[in-house]
Design a protein around this motif. Sequence first.
Motif, short mmCIF file in Angstrom:
data_model
loop_
_atom_site.label_atom_id
_atom_site.label_comp_id
_atom_site.label_asym_id
_atom_site.label_seq_id
_atom_site.Cartn_x
_atom_site.Cartn_y
_atom_site.Cartn_z
N LYS A 2 0.84 -1.21 0.00
CA LYS A 2 0.00 0.00 0.00
C LYS A 2 0.87 1.25 0.00
O LYS A 2 0.52 2.25 -0.61
N ARG A 5 1.99 1.79 -3.53
CA ARG A 5 0.89 2.39 -4.30
C ARG A 5 0.74 3.87 -3.97
O ARG A 5 0.56 4.70 -4.85
N ARG A 9 1.01 6.99 -6.49
CA ARG A 9 -0.11 7.93 -6.64
C ARG A 9 0.34 9.37 -6.40
O ARG A 9 -0.04 10.28 -7.15
N TRP A 41 10.86 2.60 -11.20
CA TRP A 41 9.59 1.97 -11.55
C TRP A 41 9.57 1.49 -13.00
O TRP A 41 8.52 1.20 -13.56
N GLU A 59 5.05 -6.45 -6.83
CA GLU A 59 5.30 -5.01 -6.70
C GLU A 59 5.16 -4.34 -8.08
O GLU A 59 4.57 -3.27 -8.19
N ALA A 62 1.53 -3.93 -8.84
CA ALA A 62 0.89 -2.79 -8.16
C ALA A 62 1.24 -1.48 -8.86
O ALA A 62 0.37 -0.63 -9.10
N VAL A 63 2.51 -1.32 -9.22
CA VAL A 63 2.92 -0.07 -9.88
C VAL A 63 2.27 0.07 -11.25
O VAL A 63 1.76 1.14 -11.59
N GLU A 65 -0.51 -1.19 -12.25
CA GLU A 65 -1.92 -0.86 -12.06
C GLU A 65 -2.12 0.63 -11.83
O GLU A 65 -3.02 1.25 -12.42
N GLU A 66 -1.29 1.18 -10.98
CA GLU A 66 -1.42 2.61 -10.68
C GLU A 66 -1.20 3.47 -11.92
O GLU A 66 -1.92 4.44 -12.17
N ALA B 323 -9.28 0.43 -5.53
CA ALA B 323 -7.98 0.01 -4.99
C ALA B 323 -7.57 0.95 -3.86
O ALA B 323 -6.75 1.83 -4.05
N VAL B 325 -5.78 2.55 -0.65
CA VAL B 325 -4.45 2.39 -0.05
C VAL B 325 -4.50 2.78 1.43
O VAL B 325 -5.36 3.54 1.84
#
Lengths: 356, 325
Positions: A2, A5, A9, A41, A59, A62-63, A65-66, B323, B325
Motif C-alpha cells: 500500500k 501504491r 499515486r 519503476w 510489486e 501494483a505499480v 496498475e497505478e 484500490a 491504499v
Amino acid sequence: MKDLRAKVRAFLRSRRFVPAVDAWHGGWDEDFTRDLARHHWVGMTIPRQYGGAGRTFLERWAVTEELLAAGAPVAAHWIADRQVAPSLLAFGTDEQRHAFLPPIARGECFFAIGMSEPDSGSDLASVRTRADRADGGWLLTGTKVWTTGAHRAHGFIVLARTSPQAGADRHAGLSQFIVDLRTPGVTIRPIVSMGGEHHFNEVVLADVFVPDTRVLGRIGDGWRQVTSELGYERSGPERFLSTLPLLAETAAATGRGELPRHPDLGRHIARLAALRHLSHGVASSLQAGRPADTEAALVKVLGTTLEGDIAELADHVGAASPLLRTALLRRPGFTLRGGSGEILRGVIARGLGLRA
Amino acid sequence: MTIDPVLLDLMTSVFADRGPTPHGVLDRALWDTLSSCGLTRLTTPEHSGGSGATWTEAAVLLRAAAARGLALPLAENDLLAGWLLTEAGLPSDDILRTACVLEPAGTARGVPWARDAGRIVALWQTGDGWLVADLDPASVHVTRGTNLAGEPRDDVAADLAATRGVPVACHLAEEFVLRGALARALQMTGAMESVLRLCVTHATTRTQFGRPLARFQPVQHLIADIAAETSLARAAADACVREGLTPLSVAVARSCAGHAATTVVRNAHQVHGAMGTTAEHSLHTLTLAILGWRADYGSLHEWDERLTTAAVTAGGELWALIAPV
Ligand SMILES: Cc1cc2nc3c(=O)[nH]c(=O)nc-3n(C[C@H](O)[C@H](O)[C@H](O)COP(=O)(O)OP(=O)(O)OC[C@H]3O[C@@H](n4cnc5c(N)ncnc54)[C@H](O)[C@@H]3O)c2cc1C
C-alpha cells in the motif's frame, strides 16, 4: 504494497500529463519514462546486478496498475519492461543481459514485438520470415506487421524460421533474434490506424545481418520461448484497465448530474474489482514460477471484453469525452492484440481438457 | 485461505455419497449427521456450543454442499440465526433455526426453511431501535412457498405486540443482509464449479457428427465462458471471505456472481441439449439453485445499484474506491 501504491499515486499527482485511455499503447513520452525510471519503476523486476530494482512481480503489478489507472503515458518502455526484460532474463546470455537490461531499467532502451506477419496472425507458428546462416550470424528476410512503436523503438525481437517446416511439428525450427531496428536492410513504414494515428508499422527485413551474439536463447527453441513471452504479454493489468480513465470520468460526470445514471456502472466496477483479484493471482503465479497460461487467458478474455463494454456504457449514456472517442476507435484492437478472444478461449478450453 | 485438513476431510466425507436432494424436502438424516459433526454451527463460538470456526471454513462447507446440489439451511442456521443470537447475547442450541428481518407489521416474505425450523430468529425495528427474538414457530404464522429450485421460501407473520425482544446494535440489519448475500454468492460459485464439471464431462462424452461435442469450437467457447465467469465470481467471493465483509466487497461478489449466473446457466443448458432440461438429469438441481440463490438477499439490480451509487459519489476518485491504499 500500500505504501508503494501511495508513493506512485503521489508521484502521478505531481506530474503533468493528460490522462488517456489505452496510454500503454499510445502514450509515448520518453521524458515521463525516464522520470519513472529515476524512481526505479521501470525494469522493477530486473535484478540489481543488471541495473534493475530487484523487486517482485507483485510489486511491479501494483505499480503498473497505478500507472494504467491514471492513464499515464507509459508506452515507450512498456514492451521492454513487460516482456523483453523477462525474456532476456530467462533465455538471454550474460552479455545480452548486460547490454540491454541496464538501459531498459534507465528508461533509455525501447523495444517492439516482431511476431505478426501479413499471413501470420493468430496462427503465429506459420511465420515465414526466414533466417539463413551467414558468416558469424544470420541473414533475416521477411515482413513483420502491426509492429507497435517500431518507428521509435531501438530494437525488436523477431520470431523467424531457421529451418523449414519438416514433418508434423509446426513448432520446430523457429528461433528468436534481437534485431536493432537501425540495422541496414530494415525498412519501417507506418500503418495508419482508422483513427488517423500512427502507432503500428510494417517492418521489412531484407537480408538483415544479425550476429550470433544476438540470437535469443537457442536456435530451434523459438516456439517455447515465444510462448513464455506471450505469458508476460497477456497477463498484466493492461488487459482490463485500458479504459479505466473513461470509466472514472463517466462516474464523475454522473455524480455531477451531467450524465444519466446507469447500473452498468456498478456492474463494470464489480468486474474490475474481481479482475484485480484474478490478476493478482496470475502475478503471484509468475512470481512463484508457476505456469499461468489458463489463468492469464481467463483474465484477458474477461478483461478485454470489459474494456470494450466500458466504452459502450459511456457511449450509451451519451458521454461527451475525448476519451470515449479514443476508446471506441481503439476498442476493436482490445480483443485482438496479444492473442484474440477466440484464440484465448481455445487456450482455456485446452486447460479444461476439452481439446488437445 | 487454508483450513484445517481434518475439517476438510470431514466435510468431504460427510457429503461423499450424497447426490442432489429432491428439493423442498429437508434431508433430516443428513442434517442430524452434520449436526453431530459440529458442522451445522460451524462459526458459532465454542462457548455457545458451536465450533468456533470462521467464514473461511463456512465458505468451504457452503460450497461443498452447493456443489453437490444439496439444499440445506447451513447459512441460515449458523451464519444468520446463530450469529444474531450471539450478537443479542441469547443462548443457542442444536435446534434447527432460520432467521429473518421482520417488517414493522411483523411480516417477512420468502424466509428460507421457515417450515422446517424449530426456532425462527427475528430481527425488527421499533421506535427505540432494533430487537432480536428467538421465536417459537408455534407463535408465528407460516405460509409455505418455494423458490425456483423448490427450496422453502415461506412467508412469516409474527405478532410483534406480543413479542419481547432483546435490543441490538442498529448496524446488524445491514450486516444481516451482507452475510446472507455473501453466503448465497459462495453457494452460487460452488454450484457453478459443478456446472462447469458437468459441461466438460458431457461435451467430452456426448457424440454428434461422429465426434465428441468438445471438438466443436462453438461448444468449447460456450464452456470457456462458463469457466471465465465462474472464476471471476469465485475470486470476488473469496476476496470477501479473505479480506472481510464490507458493503462494497459483498456488492462486488454479488454483482459478479449474479452476472456470471446468466452466462453459466444459459451456456450450460445450451451445451447439454434437451437432456439437460429433464427432471432426470441433475443439471437443473444446480442451475435452478443458482438462479434461486441469486434472488435472495437483494436482487442483482440492487447490488449493481449499490455499486453505482458508490461510484458516482466517489467524487472523481473511482480508482481509490476500487484500490484503496
Ligand atoms: C493494436 C494492435 C497492436 C498490435 N501490436 C502488435 C505488435 O506490436 N507486434 C506484433 O507482432 N503484433 C501486433 N499486433 C497483431 C496481433 O497480435 C494480431 O492482430 C493478432 O494475433 C490476430 O491476428 P490477425 O490480426 O492477423 O487476425 P487473424 O488471425 O486473421 O484473425 C481474424 C479473426 O479470426 C479469428 N480466428 C483466427 N484463427 C482462429 C481460430 N483458430 N479459431 C477461431 N477463430 C480464429 C480471430 O479470433 C479473429 O477474430 C497488434 C494488433 C493490434 C490490434
